[in-house]
Design an enzyme around this catalytic site. Structure first.
Site, PDB file in Angstrom:
ATOM      1  N   GLU A 114     -19.624 102.192  80.784  1.00 12.81           N
ATOM      2  CA  GLU A 114     -18.530 102.087  81.472  1.00 12.81           C
ATOM      3  C   GLU A 114     -18.457 101.892  82.570  1.00 12.81           C
ATOM      4  OE1 GLU A 114     -15.447 103.364  78.908  1.00 12.81           O
ATOM      5  OE2 GLU A 114     -15.761 101.791  77.291  1.00 12.81           O
ATOM      6  N   TYR A 126     -27.416  99.922  87.436  1.00 12.43           N
ATOM      7  CA  TYR A 126     -27.040  99.272  86.576  1.00 12.43           C
ATOM      8  C   TYR A 126     -27.938  98.029  86.307  1.00 12.43           C
ATOM      9  CZ  TYR A 126     -23.806 103.097  86.186  1.00 12.43           C
ATOM     10  OH  TYR A 126     -23.091 104.862  85.791  1.00 12.43           O
TER      11      TYR A 126
HETATM   12  C1  LIG Z   1     -23.626 105.953  91.760  1.00  6.25           C
HETATM   13  C2  LIG Z   1     -24.682 106.932  92.319  1.00  6.25           C
HETATM   14  C3  LIG Z   1     -24.466 107.759  90.885  1.00  6.25           C
HETATM   15  C4  LIG Z   1     -25.646 106.571  92.349  1.00  6.25           C
HETATM   16  O1  LIG Z   1     -27.147 107.687  92.736  1.00  6.25           O
HETATM   17  P1  LIG Z   1     -27.708 107.937  93.644  1.00  6.25           P
HETATM   18  O2  LIG Z   1     -29.067 109.161  93.652  1.00  6.25           O
HETATM   19  O3  LIG Z   1     -26.907 107.392  95.154  1.00  6.25           O
HETATM   20  O4  LIG Z   1     -28.475 106.332  94.379  1.00  6.25           O
HETATM   21  P2  LIG Z   1     -29.956 105.660  93.889  1.00  6.25           P
HETATM   22  O5  LIG Z   1     -30.604 106.545  95.454  1.00  6.25           O
HETATM   23  O6  LIG Z   1     -30.691 105.983  92.884  1.00  6.25           O
HETATM   24  O7  LIG Z   1     -30.091 103.964  94.177  1.00  6.25           O
HETATM   25  C5  LIG Z   1     -30.105 103.357  93.438  1.00  6.25           C
HETATM   26  C6  LIG Z   1     -29.930 101.872  93.608  1.00  6.25           C
HETATM   27  O8  LIG Z   1     -28.628 101.842  93.279  1.00  6.25           O
HETATM   28  C7  LIG Z   1     -27.792 101.366  94.049  1.00  6.25           C
HETATM   29  N1  LIG Z   1     -27.140 102.123  95.359  1.00  6.25           N
HETATM   30  C8  LIG Z   1     -27.108 103.305  94.966  1.00  6.25           C
HETATM   31  N2  LIG Z   1     -25.747 103.546  96.708  1.00  6.25           N
HETATM   32  C9  LIG Z   1     -25.839 102.561  96.965  1.00  6.25           C
HETATM   33  C10 LIG Z   1     -24.320 102.459  97.516  1.00  6.25           C
HETATM   34  N3  LIG Z   1     -24.052 103.299  98.542  1.00  6.25           N
HETATM   35  N4  LIG Z   1     -24.646 100.700  97.839  1.00  6.25           N
HETATM   36  C11 LIG Z   1     -24.807 100.447  97.103  1.00  6.25           C
HETATM   37  N5  LIG Z   1     -25.609 100.410  96.449  1.00  6.25           N
HETATM   38  C12 LIG Z   1     -26.246 101.363  95.797  1.00  6.25           C
HETATM   39  C13 LIG Z   1     -28.717 100.566  95.324  1.00  6.25           C
HETATM   40  O9  LIG Z   1     -28.923  98.960  94.362  1.00  6.25           O
HETATM   41  C14 LIG Z   1     -30.071 101.257  94.791  1.00  6.25           C
HETATM   42  O10 LIG Z   1     -31.030 100.829  94.813  1.00  6.25           O
HETATM   43  P3  LIG Z   1     -32.037 100.557  96.092  1.00  6.25           P
HETATM   44  O11 LIG Z   1     -32.433 101.655  97.150  1.00  6.25           O
HETATM   45  O12 LIG Z   1     -33.775  99.484  96.037  1.00  6.25           O
HETATM   46  O13 LIG Z   1     -31.498  99.701  97.432  1.00  6.25           O
HETATM   47  C15 LIG Z   1     -23.880 107.362  93.158  1.00  6.25           C
HETATM   48  O14 LIG Z   1     -23.624 106.811  94.148  1.00  6.25           O
HETATM   49  C16 LIG Z   1     -22.318 108.389  92.605  1.00  6.25           C
HETATM   50  O15 LIG Z   1     -22.940 109.575  92.081  1.00  6.25           O
HETATM   51  N6  LIG Z   1     -21.813 107.890  92.876  1.00  6.25           N
HETATM   52  C17 LIG Z   1     -20.444 109.093  92.035  1.00  6.25           C
HETATM   53  C18 LIG Z   1     -19.856 108.865  90.760  1.00  6.25           C
HETATM   54  C19 LIG Z   1     -20.428 107.055  90.077  1.00  6.25           C
HETATM   55  O16 LIG Z   1     -19.672 106.452  90.370  1.00  6.25           O
HETATM   56  N7  LIG Z   1     -21.379 107.291  89.272  1.00  6.25           N
HETATM   57  C20 LIG Z   1     -21.070 105.826  87.921  1.00  6.25           C
HETATM   58  C21 LIG Z   1     -19.617 106.324  87.090  1.00  6.25           C
HETATM   59  S1  LIG Z   1     -20.251 104.491  86.489  1.00  6.25           S
END
Ligand SMILES: CC(C)(COP(=O)(O)OP(=O)(O)OC[C@H]1O[C@@H](n2cnc3c(N)ncnc32)[C@H](O)[C@@H]1OP(=O)(O)O)[C@@H](O)C(=O)NCCC(=O)NCCS
Length: 159
Positions: A114, A126
């Protein structure tokens, strides 16, 4: 021992006792409602049911983690979070890839999750890793300003 490589010289392995304080701190920063250190200790001890994957450096500093729950032939991604200073470096994707690789060796046939509809970063992550929307829950997530957010339910077939 399970081990996956991650970007930035990090690697991913299973959480162990001692990691719970850092995991709880990281989780509390990413989510409106955190879980206690004690709750994370019990999840770590129950690795067969609630495995936690940590992205760490050589000094075991935790850059991010993901936790799932096994539910028979399904599994649920309970939470995933990357520390703000480590974001947008591929660590979230590496954590999810490790989870999927590990689940490929389990009886689970489907991974569900979710996510808040307005969490663009997570929804894109995702989408990119093969999840599709299977439902929606309006007013699901409490928010500090009192206007609850819609949750999107997503799923991905395994194996
Ligand atoms: C969601 C989260 C885990 C992503 O982690 P991350 O290490 O920054 O992600 P990645 O660097 O592996 O990015 C993978 C893809 O996610 C997407 N993405 C990551 N950050 C993004 C941003 N700020 N805006 C838009 N897309 C984003 C992109 O599609 C990216 O691929 P790309 O770099 O080829 O475009 C991180 O933002 C986070 O911890 N957020 C707070 C907690 C949260 O919301 N968790 C999810 C709950 S369901």
């Amino acid at each position: 021992m399970k081990l996956w490589l991650a970007p930035q010289g990090l690697h991913i392995e299973m959480a162990r006792l001692g990691d719970e304080t850092d995991i709880a701190r990281l989780h509390a920063k990413g989510f409106y409602r955190g879980w206690s250190v004690e709750e994370f200790s019990s999840y770590i001890l129950d690795e067969g049911r609630t495995p936690i994957y940590v992205a760490i450096d050589t000094k075991r500093r935790i850059a991010g983690f993901a936790m799932i729950r096994h539910l028979g032939d399904e599994a649920e991604l309970i939470t995933i979070a990357v520390d703000a200073k480590w974001r947008k470096k591929g660590i979230g994707r590496a954590l999810l890839t490790a989870v999927l690789a590990d689940l490929a060796m389990s009886p689970a046939k489907r991974l569900l999750l979710e996510v808040a509809a307005d969490n663009t970063a997570a929804v894109r992550l995702y989408d990119q890793t093969g999840f599709t929307k299977v439902g929606e829950r309006k007013g699901y997530y409490p928010r500090p300003d009192g206007s609850p957010a819609t949750a999107i339910v997503m799923a991905r077939d395994l194996g």
